[in-house]
Structures are given as structure tokens and as C-alpha cells.
Design a protein around this motif. Structure first.
Motif, PDB file in Angstrom:
ATOM      1  N   PHE A 102       0.863  -1.255  -0.202  1.00 48.05           N
ATOM      2  CA  PHE A 102      -0.213   0.133   0.345  1.00 48.05           C
ATOM      3  C   PHE A 102       0.586   1.188  -0.542  1.00 48.05           C
ATOM      4  O   PHE A 102       0.827   1.965  -0.652  1.00 48.05           O
ATOM      5  CB  PHE A 102      -0.528  -0.303   0.871  1.00 48.05           C
ATOM      6  CG  PHE A 102      -1.592   1.522   0.939  1.00 48.05           C
ATOM      7  CD1 PHE A 102      -3.168   1.407   0.958  1.00 48.05           C
ATOM      8  CD2 PHE A 102      -1.678   2.595   2.341  1.00 48.05           C
ATOM      9  CE1 PHE A 102      -3.387   2.641   0.729  1.00 48.05           C
ATOM     10  CE2 PHE A 102      -1.781   3.171   2.441  1.00 48.05           C
ATOM     11  CZ  PHE A 102      -2.944   3.669   1.248  1.00 48.05           C
ATOM     12  N   SER A 103       1.849   0.996   0.740  1.00 48.91           N
ATOM     13  CA  SER A 103       2.992   2.382   0.901  1.00 48.91           C
ATOM     14  C   SER A 103       3.336   2.696  -0.825  1.00 48.91           C
ATOM     15  O   SER A 103       3.310   3.622  -1.198  1.00 48.91           O
ATOM     16  CB  SER A 103       3.513   2.425   1.990  1.00 48.91           C
ATOM     17  OG  SER A 103       3.191   2.121   3.372  1.00 48.91           O
ATOM     18  N   GLU A 106       0.649   3.860  -2.769  1.00 46.79           N
ATOM     19  CA  GLU A 106       0.270   5.396  -1.978  1.00 46.79           C
ATOM     20  C   GLU A 106       1.314   6.413  -3.080  1.00 46.79           C
ATOM     21  O   GLU A 106       1.237   7.724  -3.219  1.00 46.79           O
ATOM     22  CB  GLU A 106       0.097   5.406  -0.634  1.00 46.79           C
ATOM     23  CG  GLU A 106      -0.560   6.964   0.106  1.00 46.79           C
ATOM     24  CD  GLU A 106      -0.729   7.080   1.080  1.00 46.79           C
ATOM     25  OE1 GLU A 106      -1.473   7.239   1.801  1.00 46.79           O
ATOM     26  OE2 GLU A 106       0.524   6.030   2.223  1.00 46.79           O
ATOM     27  N   LEU A 228      -5.013   1.133  -6.710  1.00 50.29           N
ATOM     28  CA  LEU A 228      -4.973   1.860  -4.968  1.00 50.29           C
ATOM     29  C   LEU A 228      -6.057   1.066  -3.954  1.00 50.29           C
ATOM     30  O   LEU A 228      -5.601   0.879  -3.493  1.00 50.29           O
ATOM     31  CB  LEU A 228      -5.381   3.119  -5.302  1.00 50.29           C
ATOM     32  CG  LEU A 228      -5.071   3.899  -4.063  1.00 50.29           C
ATOM     33  CD1 LEU A 228      -3.903   3.989  -2.707  1.00 50.29           C
ATOM     34  CD2 LEU A 228      -6.234   5.252  -4.081  1.00 50.29           C
ATOM     35  N   SER A 231      -4.339  -2.281  -3.704  1.00 49.27           N
ATOM     36  CA  SER A 231      -3.372  -2.154  -2.313  1.00 49.27           C
ATOM     37  C   SER A 231      -4.224  -2.393  -1.140  1.00 49.27           C
ATOM     38  O   SER A 231      -3.020  -2.505  -0.090  1.00 49.27           O
ATOM     39  CB  SER A 231      -2.155  -1.035  -2.640  1.00 49.27           C
ATOM     40  OG  SER A 231      -3.296   0.315  -2.434  1.00 49.27           O
ATOM     41  N   LYS A 232      -5.340  -1.531  -0.670  1.00 51.85           N
ATOM     42  CA  LYS A 232      -5.632  -1.253   0.206  1.00 51.85           C
ATOM     43  C   LYS A 232      -6.500  -2.743   0.716  1.00 51.85           C
ATOM     44  O   LYS A 232      -6.499  -3.017   2.250  1.00 51.85           O
ATOM     45  CB  LYS A 232      -6.956  -0.573   0.330  1.00 51.85           C
ATOM     46  CG  LYS A 232      -6.639   1.104   0.171  1.00 51.85           C
ATOM     47  CD  LYS A 232      -8.290   2.220  -0.292  1.00 51.85           C
ATOM     48  CE  LYS A 232      -7.220   3.369  -0.105  1.00 51.85           C
ATOM     49  NZ  LYS A 232      -8.219   4.378  -0.378  1.00 51.85           N
ATOM     50  N   LEU A 235      -3.850  -4.417   2.251  1.00 54.30           N
ATOM     51  CA  LEU A 235      -2.988  -4.145   3.398  1.00 54.30           C
ATOM     52  C   LEU A 235      -4.647  -4.296   5.245  1.00 54.30           C
ATOM     53  O   LEU A 235      -4.518  -3.843   6.116  1.00 54.30           O
ATOM     54  CB  LEU A 235      -3.351  -2.865   3.690  1.00 54.30           C
ATOM     55  CG  LEU A 235      -2.499  -1.863   4.445  1.00 54.30           C
ATOM     56  CD1 LEU A 235      -1.600  -2.713   5.084  1.00 54.30           C
ATOM     57  CD2 LEU A 235      -2.488   0.035   4.598  1.00 54.30           C
TER      58      LEU A 235
END
Length: 237
Positions: A102-103, A106, A228, A231-232, A235
Motif C-alpha cells: 500500500f505504501s 500510495e 490503489l 493495495s488497500k 492491507l
């Protein structure tokens, strides 16, 4: 500060990092030059005493950075880029830590939006030609149902180049390969995703050509929305 805080975390190099380090050292020492051919996967596997998968992953990562090129007829070749710059890129490959997915995504989103805004404002005729060529290469792979991760990577790097901000391009070179590799390995419908991305790439390019920064930003945000959200989920956000 206590004694425990004085100790440093022991960093263990992965087999891929070790392979990359040796290739870097051979380039710096001049034993590997532009146009030189690497030994076969089998020979490298035997020499390093590790499986071919690690060899392939190291080569694939260095291909993302343009350091190596795989030619079906000639094998794996060292590219003719400036060797000092090449060595610096290889160092970046190894130094980057493994932040959560995620990082990475982002960070990519922030950079991509800035990149496309500046590209729409600053692009030259030469930039447009390079972007059109990159898009054509991506489209050819997608229409042939062939893997197009490298062509996807090149298209986004060409946008960064069109922004005429060298720092953004360098940062994109660091974060994009890992994102594309993870996304490619875990997505369930790569063909459908590739065709959707093709349409989005066309929209982004048209907005850059028209020098419409606002529209280019909207198209880029739409393009990055899926990765995005993906990726969330990874996480568990």
C-alpha cells in the motif's frame, strides 16, 4: 539510550540481491561491458548454487531498469547505458527496503499525478512521439494477448520524462517495478485489466497532447484507482 537500542537490525540479502550485487561489481570493474552476453540461466544457476527462479527474478528486475535486455536469439545482453549511471541504478535496486504494498502504491499515486500534470504542461513534440511509440508497443502486446508489463512500465516512465523533472523519473524507476510485479502476480484477470488499461493510456495521452492538465489528472486518478483499491485490500484497510 539502552544497550538494546545500540544494536542494529541484521539485514539478510536475498539470493536475488546477491546476484544483482555481483552483476553490479562486474560492471563497475569493467568485466561486463555494453553488448556483453550473460551466461545461460543453467550455468548461472550452477555457479551460484541456487534455483533458476532466483536467476530469472534478478534478470527480470534488471530488465525493468533497462540494465539488461533479453533477446530470444542472443540471450541476456548488457545494455549500452552509461555504466556509472547503471551502477547507481543497481545500487538503488538493492538499497530500497521492502515497504508494504500500500505504501508503494500510495507513493506512486502522488508521483504519477504530479508527473502527468507537468507532462501536460511541459511536453514537447519529441515527448509526444515517444509517448505514442510507447503506447503503440503496449497496444501491440495487449492485442496479441502477450504480457505487457514492461511496455506498461515504459509508457509511465515516458510520462515522467515528459514532465521534465529528473527526480520524479528516478523515483518512478525505483517504485514502479515492484508494484507492477506484485500486481501482475496477484491479479485474477490480467487480459481484461490490460485492455482496460489500454483505453486509459489512450485517454491520458490525448489529454497530454491537448495540454489539459486537469483532464490528464482525472484520467490518471481513474487509471490508478484499481491498483490503489487492490493495495488497500492487501492491507485490510
Amino acid at each position: 539510550m539502552g544497550i538494546l537500542e545500540s544494536f542494529k537490525t541484521i539485514e539478510v540479502e536475498s539470493p536475488v540481491d546477491k546476484i544483482i550485487r555481483q552483476i553490479r561489481d562486474l560492471i563497475i570493474a569493467g568485466y561486463l561491458k555494453a553488448g556483453d552476453k550473460l551466461p545461460s540461466e543453467r550455468k548461472l544457476s550452477d555457479k551460484f548454487g541456487i534455483g533458476r527462479t532466483h536467476i530469472r527474478n534478478a534478470i527480470k528486475k534488471l530488465e525493468f531498469y533497462g540494465i539488461l535486455t533479453t533477446n530470444p536469439q542472443s540471450g541476456v545482453i548488457v545494455n549500452g547505458t552509461d555504466m556509472v549511471a547503471m551502477a547507481g541504478l543497481i545500487t538503488n535496486v538493492m538499497k530500497i527496503e521492502s515497504p508494504d504494498f500500500f505504501s508503494l502504491v500510495e507513493t506512486r499515486c502522488f508521483m504519477e499525478v504530479f508527473s502527468v500534470q507537468q507532462a501536460a504542461s511541459r511536453r514537447t513534440k519529441e515527448d509526444i512521439l515517444k509517448l505514442q511509440e510507447a503506447l503503440a508497443n503496449y497496444e501491440a502486446k495487449v492485442e496479441s494477448d502477450l504480457p505487457a508489463e514492461h511496455e506498461d512500465f515504459i509508457f509511465h516512465i515516458k510520462i515522467a520524462e515528459a514532465s521534465h523533472n529528473s527526480v520524479i523519473k528516478t523515483l518512478m524507476l525505483i517504485v514502479l517495478p515492484d508494484i507492477l510485479e506484485i500486481y501482475r502476480n496477484e491479479k485474477l484477470c490480467p487480459k481484461e485489466e490490460a485492455r482496460k488499461s489500454l483505453i486509459e493510456h489512450r485517454n491520458i495521452l490525448n489529454a497530454i497532447i491537448e495540454q489539459d492538465s486537469s483532464l490528464a489528472t482525472n484520467y490518471m486518478n481513474e487509471h490508478l484507482k484499481d491498483v490503489l483499491e487492490f493495495s488497500k485490500k492487501k492491507l485490510n484497510l
